[in-house]
Write an enzyme that holds these catalytic residues in place. Sequence first.
Site, short mmCIF file in Angstrom:
data_model
loop_
_atom_site.label_atom_id
_atom_site.label_comp_id
_atom_site.label_asym_id
_atom_site.label_seq_id
_atom_site.Cartn_x
_atom_site.Cartn_y
_atom_site.Cartn_z
CG ASN A 115 -8.41 -3.22 -7.47
OD1 ASN A 115 -7.86 -4.14 -8.10
ND2 ASN A 115 -8.91 -2.14 -8.07
CD1 TRP A 116 -4.13 -6.64 -3.71
CD2 TRP A 116 -3.13 -8.55 -4.32
NE1 TRP A 116 -4.00 -7.43 -2.60
CE2 TRP A 116 -3.38 -8.61 -2.93
CE3 TRP A 116 -2.51 -9.65 -4.94
CZ2 TRP A 116 -3.04 -9.72 -2.15
CZ3 TRP A 116 -2.17 -10.76 -4.17
CH2 TRP A 116 -2.43 -10.78 -2.78
CE LYS A 117 -6.22 0.34 -8.44
NZ LYS A 117 -6.22 1.79 -8.65
CG HIS A 124 -11.61 0.11 -10.68
ND1 HIS A 124 -10.79 1.07 -11.22
CD2 HIS A 124 -11.35 0.08 -9.36
CE1 HIS A 124 -10.05 1.59 -10.25
NE2 HIS A 124 -10.38 1.01 -9.11
CD GLU A 180 -7.38 2.00 -12.03
OE1 GLU A 180 -7.22 0.77 -12.06
OE2 GLU A 180 -6.98 2.70 -11.09
CD GLU A 194 -12.94 2.60 -5.93
OE1 GLU A 194 -12.17 2.22 -5.06
OE2 GLU A 194 -12.78 2.35 -7.13
N GLY A 221 -5.69 6.75 -6.16
CA GLY A 221 -4.26 6.72 -6.44
C GLY A 221 -3.60 8.08 -6.42
CB SER A 272 -6.07 8.18 -1.33
OG SER A 272 -5.64 8.40 -2.66
N GLY A 309 -6.75 0.32 -3.07
CA GLY A 309 -5.77 0.03 -4.11
C GLY A 309 -4.37 -0.02 -3.53
N GLY A 310 -3.65 1.10 -3.64
CA GLY A 310 -2.24 1.17 -3.25
C GLY A 310 -1.90 0.55 -1.89
C1 PEP Z 1 -8.94 1.71 -6.28
O1 PEP Z 1 -8.27 1.53 -7.25
O2 PEP Z 1 -10.07 1.18 -6.21
C2 PEP Z 1 -8.43 2.59 -5.24
C3 PEP Z 1 -9.26 3.05 -4.35
O3 PEP Z 1 -7.08 2.90 -5.28
P1 PEP Z 1 -6.23 3.72 -4.17
O4 PEP Z 1 -6.60 3.14 -2.83
O5 PEP Z 1 -4.82 3.48 -4.53
O6 PEP Z 1 -6.66 5.14 -4.28
#
Ligand code: PEP
Length: 254
Positions: free
Chosen positions: A12-14, A98, A100, A170, A176, A216, A237-238
């Site tokens: 997920n590049w957000k 998600h 967010e 999640e 993050g 993470s 994500g990251g």
């Molecule tokens: C996400 O945004 O779905 C996520 C899991 O981010 P990260 O891997 O950066 O925690």
Amino acid sequence: MDKERKLIIAGNWKMNKTVNESIDLANGLVRELKDIKEVDIAICPPFTALSEVSKSIIDSNIRLGAQNMSQNNYGAHTGEIAAGMLKELSTRYVILGHSERREYQRESNELIAAKSKTAHEAGLKPIVCVGEQLDERETGKTEEIVSSQVRGSLEGLTEEQMLGTVIAYEPVWAIGTGKTATSEQAQEVHAFIRKLLSEIFNTETANAVRIQYGGSVKPDNARELMSQKDVDGALVGGASLDLRSFSELIKNSI
Ligand code: PEP
């Protein structure tokens, strides 16, 4: 690794990457991951890059995902994107609900259920996100919250649609933040979600649905998390923003 269900790992590049940066990363991933057959791989760039990334990955083992969509199919919805528009770009998956979006756009379970239905009707596979906040975990409310999110966000799906849905667990406190749930904590909630699915649908369906872990996930913790019985992949994500870390994470998961 011998898994009951094929792993699915999605990046997920957000709200990151310009179109040119997206093309570079997608091209790199196509090269790095071309021999991977054990994992379903997806990347979810921003809307603006979907069209170009779709071209970059067209003949590869990487599938395209979007990060959101409208529950409506067309019309006066300024700023929204319809499922059919995503489908036209050969998008296969769409991330829905998600944390967010639940937090900043106030998306409700009801809205996510409506989006999930619309996605299926257009031939897209939703990745439906659920997960508790830190205070909810600390006050022992994880199961209550996850249960109401799972039940509410999947409301009205047929058994066949459920089979084409991916759930991403999640824990919000792990997104993050660099704080990963332990593999035992992840397994516990994944098993709980599978039990819920067998109550809502049936055991056969529950056993076939893939449940990703997100929060993470990095190259060095992916294997341990993926080795858990009910963890069937990751939403990343990251670590999905960098060619080396996303490729390593996937290779380490096998
Ligand atoms: C996400 O945004 O779905 C996520 C899991 O981010 P990260 O891997 O950066 O925690």
